[in-house]
Design a protein around this motif. Structure first.
Motif, mmCIF file in Angstrom:
data_model
loop_
_atom_site.group_PDB
_atom_site.id
_atom_site.type_symbol
_atom_site.label_atom_id
_atom_site.label_comp_id
_atom_site.label_asym_id
_atom_site.label_seq_id
_atom_site.Cartn_x
_atom_site.Cartn_y
_atom_site.Cartn_z
ATOM 1 N N VAL A 46 21.596 44.077 41.832
ATOM 2 C CA VAL A 46 22.309 43.449 41.100
ATOM 3 C C VAL A 46 22.643 42.833 39.522
ATOM 4 O O VAL A 46 21.839 41.848 39.260
ATOM 5 N N ILE A 47 23.036 43.342 38.891
ATOM 6 C CA ILE A 47 23.552 43.100 37.487
ATOM 7 C C ILE A 47 24.568 42.592 37.390
ATOM 8 O O ILE A 47 25.775 43.230 38.043
ATOM 9 N N PRO A 48 25.335 41.374 36.246
ATOM 10 C CA PRO A 48 26.734 41.350 36.165
ATOM 11 C C PRO A 48 26.844 41.829 35.511
ATOM 12 O O PRO A 48 26.852 43.034 34.385
ATOM 13 N N LEU A 49 29.142 41.978 35.789
ATOM 14 C CA LEU A 49 29.258 42.737 34.413
ATOM 15 C C LEU A 49 29.830 41.725 33.550
ATOM 16 O O LEU A 49 30.970 40.757 33.699
ATOM 17 N N CYS A 50 29.969 42.317 32.061
ATOM 18 C CA CYS A 50 30.497 41.521 30.685
ATOM 19 C C CYS A 50 31.232 42.022 30.047
ATOM 20 O O CYS A 50 30.868 43.274 29.884
ATOM 21 N N VAL A 51 32.159 41.712 29.456
ATOM 22 C CA VAL A 51 33.579 41.995 28.700
ATOM 23 C C VAL A 51 33.866 41.154 27.916
ATOM 24 O O VAL A 51 33.885 39.651 28.163
ATOM 25 N N ASN A 52 33.294 41.088 26.319
ATOM 26 C CA ASN A 52 33.533 40.472 24.894
ATOM 27 C C ASN A 52 33.139 39.103 25.559
ATOM 28 O O ASN A 52 33.523 37.886 25.383
ATOM 29 N N GLY A 53 31.871 39.430 26.409
ATOM 30 C CA GLY A 53 30.747 38.030 26.288
ATOM 31 C C GLY A 53 31.106 37.118 27.875
ATOM 32 O O GLY A 53 30.466 36.040 27.753
ATOM 33 N N LYS A 54 31.760 37.393 28.787
ATOM 34 C CA LYS A 54 32.136 36.314 29.361
ATOM 35 C C LYS A 54 31.847 37.837 31.029
ATOM 36 O O LYS A 54 32.137 38.793 31.061
ATOM 37 N N LYS B 18 35.926 38.450 39.018
ATOM 38 C CA LYS B 18 35.075 37.782 39.259
ATOM 39 C C LYS B 18 36.104 36.685 40.196
ATOM 40 O O LYS B 18 35.188 35.816 39.955
ATOM 41 N N ASP B 19 36.500 37.521 40.817
ATOM 42 C CA ASP B 19 37.145 36.450 42.156
ATOM 43 C C ASP B 19 36.292 36.484 43.219
ATOM 44 O O ASP B 19 36.554 36.251 44.917
ATOM 45 N N SER B 20 35.338 37.544 43.183
ATOM 46 C CA SER B 20 33.996 37.615 44.293
ATOM 47 C C SER B 20 35.076 38.348 45.405
ATOM 48 O O SER B 20 34.671 38.552 46.346
ATOM 49 N N CYS B 21 35.900 39.429 44.727
ATOM 50 C CA CYS B 21 36.454 40.539 46.162
ATOM 51 C C CYS B 21 36.001 41.471 45.588
ATOM 52 O O CYS B 21 35.723 42.147 44.522
ATOM 53 N N ILE B 22 35.533 42.599 46.477
ATOM 54 C CA ILE B 22 35.320 43.921 46.521
ATOM 55 C C ILE B 22 35.998 44.596 45.803
ATOM 56 O O ILE B 22 37.270 44.380 45.999
ATOM 57 N N THR B 23 35.708 45.185 44.816
ATOM 58 C CA THR B 23 36.728 45.968 43.662
ATOM 59 C C THR B 23 36.169 47.919 43.655
ATOM 60 O O THR B 23 37.196 48.629 43.873
ATOM 61 N N LEU B 24 34.827 48.031 44.782
ATOM 62 C CA LEU B 24 34.632 49.535 44.408
ATOM 63 C C LEU B 24 32.682 49.223 45.892
ATOM 64 O O LEU B 24 32.446 48.711 44.973
ATOM 65 N N VAL B 25 33.581 50.508 46.416
ATOM 66 C CA VAL B 25 32.169 50.578 47.684
ATOM 67 C C VAL B 25 32.396 52.362 47.933
ATOM 68 O O VAL B 25 33.549 53.106 48.177
ATOM 69 N N ASN B 26 30.991 52.654 47.373
ATOM 70 C CA ASN B 26 31.546 54.002 48.068
ATOM 71 C C ASN B 26 30.444 55.132 48.714
ATOM 72 O O ASN B 26 30.301 53.577 49.750
ATOM 73 N N ALA B 27 30.827 55.836 48.937
ATOM 74 C CA ALA B 27 30.677 56.598 50.409
ATOM 75 C C ALA B 27 28.975 55.616 50.939
ATOM 76 O O ALA B 27 29.051 55.622 52.398
ATOM 77 N N GLU C 256 27.580 36.968 44.328
ATOM 78 C CA GLU C 256 28.142 35.076 43.546
ATOM 79 C C GLU C 256 26.839 34.992 43.462
ATOM 80 O O GLU C 256 27.508 33.848 41.494
ATOM 81 N N ILE C 257 25.939 34.581 43.055
ATOM 82 C CA ILE C 257 25.081 33.649 42.262
ATOM 83 C C ILE C 257 24.933 34.412 41.152
ATOM 84 O O ILE C 257 24.874 33.794 40.419
ATOM 85 N N VAL C 258 24.723 36.221 41.200
ATOM 86 C CA VAL C 258 24.526 36.599 39.615
ATOM 87 C C VAL C 258 25.892 36.110 38.444
ATOM 88 O O VAL C 258 25.858 35.904 37.683
ATOM 89 N N LEU C 259 27.430 36.510 39.792
ATOM 90 C CA LEU C 259 28.562 36.621 38.904
ATOM 91 C C LEU C 259 27.943 35.304 38.138
ATOM 92 O O LEU C 259 28.878 34.890 37.504
ATOM 93 N N ASN C 260 27.872 34.040 39.071
ATOM 94 C CA ASN C 260 28.164 32.625 37.991
ATOM 95 C C ASN C 260 26.534 32.122 36.898
ATOM 96 O O ASN C 260 27.460 31.658 35.910
ATOM 97 N N THR C 261 26.162 32.823 37.930
ATOM 98 C CA THR C 261 24.962 32.333 36.632
ATOM 99 C C THR C 261 24.824 33.702 35.555
ATOM 100 O O THR C 261 24.282 33.383 34.382
ATOM 101 N N GLY C 262 25.032 34.857 35.454
ATOM 102 C CA GLY C 262 24.998 35.765 34.142
ATOM 103 C C GLY C 262 23.474 36.631 34.112
ATOM 104 O O GLY C 262 23.045 37.536 33.277
#
Length: 535
Positions: free
Chosen positions: A297-305, A233-242, A272-278
């Motif tokens: 690019v798709i948003p990741l939603c948990v409990n509607g957020k 949610k802070d736009s920090c990269i958490t995963l990147v594959n080979a 970041e645009i997809v993260l903000n707009t959903g």
């Protein structure tokens, strides 16, 4: 994939662990507090006894009685009243010889004090002691009795039974034990609720199952051919594959980007645009330092957020090559099918004429077919030197005749064999889609004719495809090359889009000359190296 269940589940282990920690902490607390409470309780009782002893020692009645100013018999009633009021075990007043002047048992009055701990009091000292007297073991407070002139005339002993002292200490500990028990009960209930909540959060999985799933997930992400990039949610990269790292390295982006801001490492991702707009974005093109990627690019939603976003991408060149190969194969297949269909129709005509024994007409029919075929093959072979493209054009002529149209290759057409065989594949895509588009345009026209002209000069080929269709208005000219745009219904609009992409790859260009009601002409120009020029 589930693994075998362990002997103790996570919920049981967490419950036992939390209960153990709570129990241990409460036991330690009890051991520390209980002793402190016991000491304080005993000290409070000792202070109480000492206070009573001082009050009695400073009483004028006791002082005067021991000093001979009053009758000593007045001491007993006074001491009894003090004992009853304060609820102590005994209040004993003694003279300087240790002879009792008061006692709960009146038969003991006039007898020496028992216990052996009164000596210091008769010498003017105040103190607390534990000793056994006629009433049993007791906690005793001693205070000297001194006249106003400073002369000591006796001492006071106030006793509290050690049995009562121990009862008071036990009552204080009961409160602690109740608190410890309540704390343990709350700890057990809290541990059960916490374990159940954590179990629910982890979807009922055990740690070994989670570890196995994590390994499987990691292996799966590293083995796929698409690049995968995820941010929080802070736009920090958490995963990147080979595969993503390979594409980034190819674009000149090195190092491990995990933990960094996505905008600092990979620009223009739109994550970041997809993260903000959903709102998800599909099949978008990203130019990454010279490498064109097709991204989703798709948003990741948990409990509607929205808690993050994930992007999958692949090198557009690879996708384009696959799409073009499929398109080329489709065009080849259609040309072959048209030729086969036309050939079968002619075989049926020949078979019918044989059955009806029209041998003279049959001979003329076969001669005409053979002459036409040889004429078409010879003409195309003389003007189109590449056998693949020549065969493809021949198939398109057959297909045009099948749908009732006429495909004409201009007499002055000429195309030498290319130095790069891959060039023909692109030409097949361009030519095939333009001809298909022209055939669809003339389907309702009175004159169904498509003219094709190839010309080659100074390293440039010009391909012209003209039809007698209804033409294209000015507004449509700006949209017909857009992906998915079509006036012929859904799931169309890819032909001219692929033409445009192939021309971009070849650094070519295309022009449209069309007026409504006067047909349409597509003129393609692109660099072309002849095989003869390379010799």
């Amino acid at each position: 994939m589930r693994t075998s269940k362990p002997f103790f589940g996570l919920q049981t282990i967490m419950t036992l662990l939390v209960c153990g920690v709570v129990a241990l902490s409460l036991v330690v607390t009890d051991s520390l507090i209980s002793q402190k409470v016991a000491d304080n309780t005993q000290q409070n009782l000792a202070d109480k006894a000492m206070t009573i002893a001082r009050i009695v020692a400073h009483s004028s009645l006791v002082n005067e009685a021991l000093n001979g100013q009053r009758a000593e018999t007045e001491i007993q009633p006074f001491a009894n009243d003090i004992q009853k009021i304060t609820a102590v075990e005994f209040v004993v007043v003694m003279d300087m010889k240790g002879i009792r002047k008061s006692h709960p048992d009146v038969t003991k009055i006039g007898q020496p004090f028992v216990g052996g701990d009164e000596g210091a009091a008769l010498q003017g000292h105040e103190y607390i002691s534990n000793a056994k007297g006629t009433l049993g073991m007791s906690l005793r407070a001693f205070a000297p009795i001194v006249t106003p002139s400073g002369k000591q005339v006796g001492a006071v002993a106030v006793g509290i039974s050690l049995r009562n002292v121990n009862q008071a200490v036990a009552q204080s500990r009961v409160i602690i034990y109740v608190g410890v028990g309540f704390g343990l009960l709350v700890g057990i209930i809290g541990a059960l609720l916490l374990a159940r909540k954590i179990k629910k959060i982890m979807f009922g999985l055990e740690p070994k199952e989670i570890a196995k799933m994590l390994e499987e997930r990691s292996t799966m992400l590293q083995s796929v051919r698409e690049g995968i990039l995820a941010i929080d949610k802070d736009s920090c990269i958490t995963l990147v594959n080979a595969e993503a790292l390979r594409l980034f390295n190819q674009a000149g982006i090195s190092g491990d980007p995990v933990g960094k801001k996505v905008t600092d490492c990979i620009p223009y991702t739109r994550m970041e645009i997809v993260l903000n707009t959903g709102c998800a974005e599909f099949d978008q093109e990203l130019n990454l330092f010279g490498i064109t990627l097709v991204t989703n690019v798709i948003p990741l939603c948990v409990n509607g957020k929205n808690v993050g976003a994930i992007s999958t991408f692949r090198d557009k060149t690879e996708l384009k090559q696959m799409a073009e190969e499929l398109t080329g194969v489709r065009l080849y297949a259609e040309a072959l099918r048209a030729q086969a269909h036309e050939f079968m129709n002619k075989l049926h005509v020949i078979l019918g004429m044989v059955h009806m024994e029209y041998y003279d007409q049959l001979s003329m029919y076969i001669s005409r077919i053979a002459h036409q075929h040889q004429s078409d093959v010879g003409f195309i072979a003389r003007h189109i030197k590449d056998p693949v493209l020549a065969g493809f054009i021949l198939g398109k002529m057959s297909y045009a005749r099948e749908v009732g149209a006429k495909l004409v290759l201009f007499e002055e057409s000429f195309l030498p064999e290319p130095a790069d065989p891959e060039m023909i594949h692109e030409l097949v895509t361009v030519f095939g889609n333009l001809v298909d588009n022209a055939l669809e345009a003339v389907v309702d026209s009175p004159l169904k004719r498509i003219d094709v002209n190839f010309s080659y000069e100074d390293g440039v080929i010009i391909l012209e495809v003209s039809d007698t269709g209804p033409g294209i208005n000015h507004e449509l000219k700006r949209q017909i090359f857009s992906k998915g745009y079509s006036t012929k219904g859904p799931n169309r609009g890819l032909g001219l889009y692929l033409v445009k992409r192939s021309l971009e790859k070849l650094n070519g260009s295309i022009e449209i000359d069309s007026e409504e009601g006067q047909g349409t002409q597509f003129k393609v120009s692109l660099p072309y190296k002849s095989k003869d020029e390379m010799v």
